[in-house]
Design a protein around this motif. Structure first.
Motif, PDB file in Angstrom:
ATOM      1  N   SER A 169      -5.121   9.914 -69.369  1.00  0.00           N
ATOM      2  CA  SER A 169      -4.146  10.156 -68.302  1.00  0.00           C
ATOM      3  C   SER A 169      -2.767   9.617 -68.699  1.00  0.00           C
ATOM      4  CB  SER A 169      -4.619   9.489 -67.009  1.00  0.00           C
ATOM      5  OG  SER A 169      -4.731   8.086 -67.189  1.00  0.00           O
ATOM      6  N   LYS A 170      -2.765   8.429 -69.352  1.00  0.00           N
ATOM      7  CA  LYS A 170      -1.492   7.890 -69.831  1.00  0.00           C
ATOM      8  C   LYS A 170      -0.869   8.817 -70.869  1.00  0.00           C
ATOM      9  CE  LYS A 170      -2.476   2.974 -69.050  1.00  0.00           C
ATOM     10  NZ  LYS A 170      -2.664   1.659 -69.705  1.00  0.00           N
ATOM     11  N   ARG A 171      -1.718   9.291 -71.797  1.00  0.00           N
ATOM     12  CA  ARG A 171      -1.203  10.213 -72.828  1.00  0.00           C
ATOM     13  C   ARG A 171      -0.690  11.494 -72.200  1.00  0.00           C
ATOM     14  NH1 ARG A 171       1.528  10.515 -77.298  1.00  0.00           N
ATOM     15  NH2 ARG A 171       0.962  12.332 -78.583  1.00  0.00           N
ATOM     16  N   LEU A 172      -1.365  11.972 -71.173  1.00  0.00           N
ATOM     17  CA  LEU A 172      -0.930  13.193 -70.492  1.00  0.00           C
ATOM     18  C   LEU A 172       0.427  12.970 -69.819  1.00  0.00           C
ATOM     19  CD1 LEU A 172      -1.626  16.087 -69.624  1.00  0.00           C
ATOM     20  CD2 LEU A 172      -2.828  15.109 -67.655  1.00  0.00           C
ATOM     21  N   GLN A 173       0.569  11.812 -69.179  1.00  0.00           N
ATOM     22  CA  GLN A 173       1.860  11.517 -68.558  1.00  0.00           C
ATOM     23  C   GLN A 173       2.967  11.438 -69.606  1.00  0.00           C
ATOM     24  OE1 GLN A 173       1.252   7.931 -66.355  1.00  0.00           O
ATOM     25  NE2 GLN A 173      -0.037   8.903 -64.776  1.00  0.00           N
ATOM     26  N   GLU A 174       2.666  10.787 -70.757  1.00  0.00           N
ATOM     27  CA  GLU A 174       3.671  10.714 -71.825  1.00  0.00           C
ATOM     28  C   GLU A 174       4.036  12.111 -72.324  1.00  0.00           C
ATOM     29  OE1 GLU A 174       1.937   8.254 -74.757  1.00  0.00           O
ATOM     30  OE2 GLU A 174       2.198   6.362 -73.637  1.00  0.00           O
ATOM     31  N   LEU A 175       3.013  12.963 -72.498  1.00  0.00           N
ATOM     32  CA  LEU A 175       3.301  14.332 -72.964  1.00  0.00           C
ATOM     33  C   LEU A 175       4.113  15.102 -71.938  1.00  0.00           C
ATOM     34  CD1 LEU A 175      -0.148  15.263 -74.553  1.00  0.00           C
ATOM     35  CD2 LEU A 175       1.989  14.790 -75.761  1.00  0.00           C
ATOM     36  N   GLU A 176       3.814  14.905 -70.655  1.00  0.00           N
ATOM     37  CA  GLU A 176       4.599  15.581 -69.625  1.00  0.00           C
ATOM     38  C   GLU A 176       6.050  15.095 -69.660  1.00  0.00           C
ATOM     39  OE1 GLU A 176       2.584  14.791 -66.018  1.00  0.00           O
ATOM     40  OE2 GLU A 176       1.044  16.340 -66.318  1.00  0.00           O
ATOM     41  N   ALA A 177       6.227  13.758 -69.865  1.00  0.00           N
ATOM     42  CA  ALA A 177       7.599  13.241 -69.949  1.00  0.00           C
ATOM     43  C   ALA A 177       8.318  13.821 -71.170  1.00  0.00           C
ATOM     44  CB  ALA A 177       7.568  11.712 -70.019  1.00  0.00           C
ATOM     45  N   GLU A 178       7.599  13.876 -72.323  1.00  0.00           N
ATOM     46  CA  GLU A 178       8.207  14.472 -73.514  1.00  0.00           C
ATOM     47  C   GLU A 178       8.540  15.945 -73.284  1.00  0.00           C
ATOM     48  OE1 GLU A 178       5.553  13.841 -76.719  1.00  0.00           O
ATOM     49  OE2 GLU A 178       5.907  11.672 -76.847  1.00  0.00           O
TER      50      GLU A 178
END
Length: 404
Positions: free
Chosen positions: A300-309
């Motif tokens: 979920s953290k990685r998904l949030q980071e990817l969404e921010a990127e």
């Protein structure tokens, strides 16, 4: 010789406490250990016995326990610490006793009979039942070797008590038979003397007849007393047999209860093993679940980071689109700037030529300045020499003025 008389009945559950407790383990000790009145009376009897020739033959140290009189199952500590437990032999009565004293209290005063049995309930704990005291004594030793020695001595003393009882019974039977035979022979001799003897012999035998009658009465009394003693011994033997039977039943019940508890223990152990295995499986599942949760959190953290990127990239793309719209303007501005740059380069070249000319002029001026500095230094040196000469001249004038 042991005391004659009836003994109190001993409950059948009295022997079951030994199976529940074993070894040298001692339960929490109470603040005080009560001694029965019978034991206080036994202390006085023990002191009298020692005065009459009762001597210790074996001594050991152990924690003393008694069966709980209310439950007949639990052990109650009779001593606060390990005390001396001794075998005593009374040569006058030909009897054996186990005596233990804690301070001023007698906690064990047990006369050993052939029907008693010392049972080892564990490696460091042993017990025996005393029907006279209507209790069960337990001893907790510090080592298995001490327990074995005490048990062996108990067996020896028990065998000696049995032999002493047999010898006393033989003496009683011999005295009773002798009294019966003398009782039968005395009337016959009396009748023979009265029939065959003369009057002088009757007169002379008068005192002997009196003695014979006295002896006969004494023998009859001894016979009656021995008969009563035999009856008492029979009653005592019967009570001991009944007590032994009750103790045997109690021992069998305790053994059965031990087997029952062993089975329950094995069942509980199996259930415990199964529960442990289930708990281990559940713990493994919980660990896997926790790992999956950690993985989900990381994802979920990685998904949030990817969404921010992705949002940043979209913003950059929007900026690039805006910049693409102003590219023609930038091209025209770039051409203008390039022209200005060419003009600036030309001016820069002109300025560089001027800088070179100025540098040559500066070098020439520096050269001229250095030449002037050397000339000025020469002039200063000459001036210093003239000043020194002038100073010397003035001093010479002042000296001349002084001389004049």
């Amino acid at each position: 010789m042991c005391e004659v008389g009836t003994r109190p009945a001993f409950p059948a559950a009295g022997g079951g406490g030994g199976a529940e407790r074993g070894g040298g383990e001692t339960p929490p000790l109470p603040s005080s250990a009560l001694s029965p009145p019978a034991l206080q009376a036994g202390l006085a009897g023990g002191e009298k016995g020692r005065e009459m020739g009762e001597q210790p033959i074996f001594t050991a140290r152990a924690h003393v326990f008694q069966i709980d009189p209310s439950t007949k199952k639990n052990w109650v500590p009779a001593s606060k610490q390990a005390v001396t437990v001794s075998y005593f032999y009374d040569s006058t009565r030909n009897s054996y006793r186990i005596i233990s004293v804690d301070g001023a209290k007698v906690i064990i005063n047990s006369t050993i009979t052939p029907n008693m049995t010392f049972t080892k309930t564990s490696q460091k704990f042993g017990q025996w039942a005393d029907s006279r005291a209507n209790t069960v004594f337990g001893l907790g030793f510090s080592s298995e070797q001490q327990l074995s020695k005490f048990a062996e001595k108990f067996q020896e003393v028990k065998e000696a008590a049995r032999l002493a009882r047999e010898r006393s019974q033989e003496k009683i039977e011999t005295s009773s038979n002798h009294s019966q035979e003398s009782g039968r022979e005395t009337p016959c001799s009396t009748r023979a003397s009265s029939v065959n003897g003369t009057d002088d012999e009757k007169v002379s035998h008068g005192p002997s007849d009196t003695q014979l009658k006295t002896e006969n009465d004494r023998l009859k009394f001894a016979l009656a007393q021995s008969s009563s003693n035999v009856k008492r011994w029979e009653i005592e033997l019967q009570s001991l047999r009944e007590s032994n039977a009750r103790l045997t039943c109690a021992l069998q019940e305790s053994a059965a209860s031990i087997e029952h508890w062993k089975k329950q223990f094995s069942v509980c152990k199996e259930e415990n093993d199964q529960l442990r295995s289930k708990i281990e499986e559940l713990e493994e599942q919980c660990d896997e679940i926790n790992k999956e949760r950690e993985r989900n959190v990381q994802l979920s953290k990685r998904l949030q980071e990817l969404e921010a990127e992705l949002q940043d990239k979209e913003l950059e793309l929007e900026d690039l689109r805006k910049q693409g719209e102003i590219i023609p303007q930038l091209m025209t501005e770039c051409e203008t700037v390039s022209q200005k740059l060419q003009a600036a380069e030309k001016r820069n070249k002109d300025l560089e030529d001027k800088v070179r000319a100025l540098k040559t002029e500066v070098e020439e001026s520096k050269h001229r300045q250095n030449h002037l500095k050397t000339e000025l230094q020469t002039f200063l040196d000459v001036l210093d020499g003239k000043i020194d000469e002038l100073h010397d001249f003035r001093q010479g004038l002042s000296k001349l003025g002084v001389d004049n």
